[in-house]
Design a protein around this motif. Structure first.
Motif, PDB file in Angstrom:
ATOM      1  N   VAL A 164      55.268  58.270  38.399  1.00 36.25           N
ATOM      2  CA  VAL A 164      54.053  58.579  37.643  1.00 36.25           C
ATOM      3  C   VAL A 164      54.355  59.719  36.694  1.00 36.25           C
ATOM      4  O   VAL A 164      55.010  60.698  37.059  1.00 36.25           O
ATOM      5  CB  VAL A 164      52.886  58.958  38.581  1.00 36.25           C
ATOM      6  N   GLU A 165      53.883  59.584  35.473  1.00 42.24           N
ATOM      7  CA  GLU A 165      54.043  60.640  34.482  1.00 42.24           C
ATOM      8  C   GLU A 165      52.699  60.882  33.810  1.00 42.24           C
ATOM      9  O   GLU A 165      52.140  59.988  33.166  1.00 42.24           O
ATOM     10  CB  GLU A 165      55.075  60.239  33.431  1.00 42.24           C
ATOM     11  N   ASP A 166      52.160  62.090  33.981  1.00 42.76           N
ATOM     12  CA  ASP A 166      50.899  62.465  33.345  1.00 42.76           C
ATOM     13  C   ASP A 166      49.795  61.441  33.642  1.00 42.76           C
ATOM     14  O   ASP A 166      49.110  60.949  32.749  1.00 42.76           O
ATOM     15  CB  ASP A 166      51.090  62.622  31.831  1.00 42.76           C
ATOM     16  N   HIS A 167      49.633  61.104  34.919  1.00 45.84           N
ATOM     17  CA  HIS A 167      48.606  60.153  35.359  1.00 45.84           C
ATOM     18  C   HIS A 167      48.754  58.788  34.691  1.00 45.84           C
ATOM     19  O   HIS A 167      47.760  58.084  34.459  1.00 45.84           O
ATOM     20  CB  HIS A 167      47.200  60.718  35.121  1.00 45.84           C
ATOM     21  N   SER A 168      49.997  58.405  34.396  1.00 47.63           N
ATOM     22  CA  SER A 168      50.278  57.089  33.822  1.00 47.63           C
ATOM     23  C   SER A 168      51.369  56.412  34.643  1.00 47.63           C
ATOM     24  O   SER A 168      52.287  57.067  35.138  1.00 47.63           O
ATOM     25  CB  SER A 168      50.748  57.220  32.367  1.00 47.63           C
ATOM     26  N   PHE A 169      51.275  55.082  34.768  1.00 42.49           N
ATOM     27  CA  PHE A 169      52.293  54.343  35.507  1.00 42.49           C
ATOM     28  C   PHE A 169      52.277  52.878  35.070  1.00 42.49           C
ATOM     29  O   PHE A 169      51.324  52.394  34.459  1.00 42.49           O
ATOM     30  CB  PHE A 169      52.066  54.451  37.020  1.00 42.49           C
ATOM     31  N   GLU A 170      53.365  52.190  35.396  1.00 42.57           N
ATOM     32  CA  GLU A 170      53.460  50.771  35.117  1.00 42.57           C
ATOM     33  C   GLU A 170      52.625  49.994  36.131  1.00 42.57           C
ATOM     34  O   GLU A 170      52.688  50.265  37.329  1.00 42.57           O
ATOM     35  CB  GLU A 170      54.919  50.301  35.181  1.00 42.57           C
ATOM     36  N   LEU A 171      51.865  49.028  35.649  1.00 47.89           N
ATOM     37  CA  LEU A 171      51.057  48.171  36.519  1.00 47.89           C
ATOM     38  C   LEU A 171      51.298  46.718  36.116  1.00 47.89           C
ATOM     39  O   LEU A 171      50.487  46.111  35.414  1.00 47.89           O
ATOM     40  CB  LEU A 171      49.571  48.528  36.408  1.00 47.89           C
ATOM     41  N   PRO A 172      52.406  46.131  36.559  1.00 45.44           N
ATOM     42  CA  PRO A 172      52.780  44.779  36.141  1.00 45.44           C
ATOM     43  C   PRO A 172      52.079  43.694  36.950  1.00 45.44           C
ATOM     44  O   PRO A 172      52.706  42.861  37.599  1.00 45.44           O
ATOM     45  CB  PRO A 172      54.289  44.771  36.375  1.00 45.44           C
ATOM     46  N   ILE A 173      50.752  43.706  36.915  1.00 42.81           N
ATOM     47  CA  ILE A 173      49.949  42.764  37.707  1.00 42.81           C
ATOM     48  C   ILE A 173      49.055  41.972  36.766  1.00 42.81           C
ATOM     49  O   ILE A 173      48.365  42.555  35.920  1.00 42.81           O
ATOM     50  CB  ILE A 173      49.088  43.519  38.748  1.00 42.81           C
ATOM     51  N   THR A 174      49.041  40.673  36.914  1.00 37.80           N
ATOM     52  CA  THR A 174      48.168  39.839  36.081  1.00 37.80           C
ATOM     53  C   THR A 174      46.727  39.924  36.583  1.00 37.80           C
ATOM     54  O   THR A 174      46.463  40.381  37.703  1.00 37.80           O
ATOM     55  CB  THR A 174      48.617  38.369  36.120  1.00 37.80           C
ATOM     56  N   GLN A 175      45.808  39.452  35.748  1.00 36.96           N
ATOM     57  CA  GLN A 175      44.402  39.434  36.174  1.00 36.96           C
ATOM     58  C   GLN A 175      44.207  38.529  37.382  1.00 36.96           C
ATOM     59  O   GLN A 175      43.402  38.824  38.271  1.00 36.96           O
ATOM     60  CB  GLN A 175      43.525  38.972  35.010  1.00 36.96           C
ATOM     61  N   GLU A 176      44.956  37.423  37.423  1.00 34.58           N
ATOM     62  CA  GLU A 176      44.843  36.507  38.561  1.00 34.58           C
ATOM     63  C   GLU A 176      45.314  37.178  39.849  1.00 34.58           C
ATOM     64  O   GLU A 176      44.704  37.012  40.919  1.00 34.58           O
ATOM     65  CB  GLU A 176      45.653  35.233  38.307  1.00 34.58           C
ATOM     66  N   GLU A 177      46.422  37.938  39.762  1.00 35.00           N
ATOM     67  CA  GLU A 177      46.917  38.640  40.945  1.00 35.00           C
ATOM     68  C   GLU A 177      45.956  39.733  41.378  1.00 35.00           C
ATOM     69  O   GLU A 177      45.731  39.929  42.580  1.00 35.00           O
ATOM     70  CB  GLU A 177      48.307  39.204  40.650  1.00 35.00           C
ATOM     71  N   MET A 178      45.382  40.441  40.417  1.00 32.95           N
ATOM     72  CA  MET A 178      44.385  41.452  40.757  1.00 32.95           C
ATOM     73  C   MET A 178      43.165  40.801  41.411  1.00 32.95           C
ATOM     74  O   MET A 178      42.596  41.335  42.379  1.00 32.95           O
ATOM     75  CB  MET A 178      43.967  42.223  39.510  1.00 32.95           C
ATOM     76  N   ALA A 179      42.778  39.646  40.903  1.00 27.53           N
ATOM     77  CA  ALA A 179      41.644  38.916  41.482  1.00 27.53           C
ATOM     78  C   ALA A 179      41.921  38.544  42.936  1.00 27.53           C
ATOM     79  O   ALA A 179      41.058  38.689  43.812  1.00 27.53           O
ATOM     80  CB  ALA A 179      41.349  37.665  40.657  1.00 27.53           C
ATOM     81  N   ASP A 180      43.141  38.060  43.209  1.00 30.00           N
ATOM     82  CA  ASP A 180      43.506  37.701  44.584  1.00 30.00           C
ATOM     83  C   ASP A 180      43.606  38.923  45.482  1.00 30.00           C
ATOM     84  O   ASP A 180      43.499  38.820  46.695  1.00 30.00           O
ATOM     85  CB  ASP A 180      44.850  36.965  44.594  1.00 30.00           C
ATOM     86  N   THR A 181      43.808  40.088  44.884  1.00 27.95           N
ATOM     87  CA  THR A 181      43.934  41.324  45.659  1.00 27.95           C
ATOM     88  C   THR A 181      42.575  41.865  46.080  1.00 27.95           C
ATOM     89  O   THR A 181      42.402  42.290  47.232  1.00 27.95           O
ATOM     90  CB  THR A 181      44.678  42.394  44.835  1.00 27.95           C
ATOM     91  N   ILE A 182      41.609  41.862  45.171  1.00 27.90           N
ATOM     92  CA  ILE A 182      40.328  42.512  45.488  1.00 27.90           C
ATOM     93  C   ILE A 182      39.188  41.519  45.700  1.00 27.90           C
ATOM     94  O   ILE A 182      38.040  41.925  45.883  1.00 27.90           O
ATOM     95  CB  ILE A 182      39.943  43.539  44.407  1.00 27.90           C
ATOM     96  N   GLY A 183      39.509  40.218  45.685  1.00 26.04           N
ATOM     97  CA  GLY A 183      38.523  39.223  46.102  1.00 26.04           C
ATOM     98  C   GLY A 183      37.438  38.906  45.103  1.00 26.04           C
ATOM     99  O   GLY A 183      36.295  38.658  45.490  1.00 26.04           O
ATOM    100  N   ILE A 184      37.782  38.928  43.800  1.00 27.72           N
ATOM    101  CA  ILE A 184      36.837  38.512  42.761  1.00 27.72           C
ATOM    102  C   ILE A 184      37.567  37.560  41.817  1.00 27.72           C
ATOM    103  O   ILE A 184      38.771  37.339  41.957  1.00 27.72           O
ATOM    104  CB  ILE A 184      36.249  39.711  41.977  1.00 27.72           C
ATOM    105  N   SER A 185      36.839  37.001  40.863  1.00 26.60           N
ATOM    106  CA  SER A 185      37.471  36.082  39.923  1.00 26.60           C
ATOM    107  C   SER A 185      38.254  36.845  38.860  1.00 26.60           C
ATOM    108  O   SER A 185      38.014  38.038  38.617  1.00 26.60           O
ATOM    109  CB  SER A 185      36.405  35.213  39.250  1.00 26.60           C
ATOM    110  N   ALA A 186      39.171  36.148  38.190  1.00 25.26           N
ATOM    111  CA  ALA A 186      39.951  36.761  37.112  1.00 25.26           C
ATOM    112  C   ALA A 186      39.033  37.209  35.970  1.00 25.26           C
ATOM    113  O   ALA A 186      39.266  38.253  35.343  1.00 25.26           O
ATOM    114  CB  ALA A 186      41.007  35.793  36.611  1.00 25.26           C
ATOM    115  N   VAL A 187      37.991  36.428  35.696  1.00 19.35           N
ATOM    116  CA  VAL A 187      37.034  36.801  34.651  1.00 19.35           C
ATOM    117  C   VAL A 187      36.331  38.102  35.019  1.00 19.35           C
ATOM    118  O   VAL A 187      36.146  39.000  34.178  1.00 19.35           O
ATOM    119  CB  VAL A 187      36.010  35.677  34.425  1.00 19.35           C
ATOM    120  N   HIS A 188      35.963  38.229  36.289  1.00 22.20           N
ATOM    121  CA  HIS A 188      35.300  39.446  36.759  1.00 22.20           C
ATOM    122  C   HIS A 188      36.246  40.647  36.676  1.00 22.20           C
ATOM    123  O   HIS A 188      35.832  41.765  36.364  1.00 22.20           O
ATOM    124  CB  HIS A 188      34.799  39.245  38.192  1.00 22.20           C
TER     125      HIS A 188
END
Length: 235
Positions: A164-188
């Motif tokens: 992490v540098e100055d509250h910044s970091f790489e987040l190589p996650i697609t919207q679909e993967e984020m959706a599967d992680t937190i239990g909502i749709s990719a659109v949401h």
């Protein structure tokens, strides 16, 4: 591995050297490759050296729930040292470098350095603590707070291993993967990220994310890093 374990357990110089000398085989993976699958009987563990991986399970209908995200320094299948059959699957969600080490080599190292058994045990207990927090996050927070909480967690975990540098970091996650992680749709997911940007809580550039209002994001996500059980400066 040394830096990650040192963030949760006080290692001696001798223990740190033993970990560095543990024989590993480094493998480069593309995004979306399975590392270990449900039902397999592995004889080795994997150490994430670069990139992100996820733990996931599938419903009978093929829907995926991502149950954990792992970052460099993590050993996502450490439980396979004691559980013969995998009850989860682990896959890369970005290009990764993974170091595989044999169970017998890890056991031999722990026999010679008994405190490392406690270090690995603490690692698995913290994984369980993160699972409990994720259950609360998905079960009781709305989408806006879920995403905020997850981003706070990732920043703290990545900061502990120097990514992490100055509250910044790489987040190589697609919207679909984020959706599967937190239990909502990719659109949401897309709408939620836009709302967080509009509120000035996050800034995004391709795969990089910046958290300009750290205190505000923590409040939004009801985030308390206690459950990560980090030591000293890593906390």
């Amino acid at each position: 591995m040394n830096r990650k374990l040192s963030s949760i357990f006080p290692l001696t110089d001798e223990e740190a050297r033993a970990i560095r000398e543990l024989p590993i085989q480094v493998v480069e993976l593309k995004s979306g490759q399975d590392i270990v699958r449900l039902g397999e009987r592995p004889y080795q563990c994997c150490l994430i050296l670069q990139g992100f991986t996820c733990v996931y399970k599938l419903s009978v209908g093929g829907k995926r729930q991502i149950m954990a995200l792992h970052v460099p320094g993590d050993i996502p299948d450490l439980q396979s040292l004691h559980l013969e059959v995998m009850d989860i699957s682990i896959a890369s969600i970005s290009p990764c470098a993974v170091g595989f080490f044999q169970h017998e080599d890890a056991r031999r190292m722990c026999e010679h350095h008994p405190r490392l058994t406690a270090a690995f045990w603490r690692e698995t207990l913290i994984d369980a603590s993160i699972y409990r927090e994720w259950l609360l996050n998905i079960g009781q927070r709305d989408a806006y707070a879920r995403v905020a909480h997850l981003l706070c967690e990732l920043l703290i975990r990545l900061r502990a291993v120097g990514l992490v540098e100055d509250h910044s970091f790489e987040l190589p996650i697609t919207q679909e993967e984020m959706a599967d992680t937190i239990g909502i749709s990719a659109v949401h997911v897309s709408r939620t990220f836009q709302a967080l940007r509009n509120a000035g809580l996050i800034e995004t550039t391709r795969t990089r994310i910046h958290l300009p209002d750290w205190e505000g994001l923590m409040e939004t996500g009801e985030f308390d890093p206690l459950y990560l059980h980090l030591r000293g400066e890593a906390a």
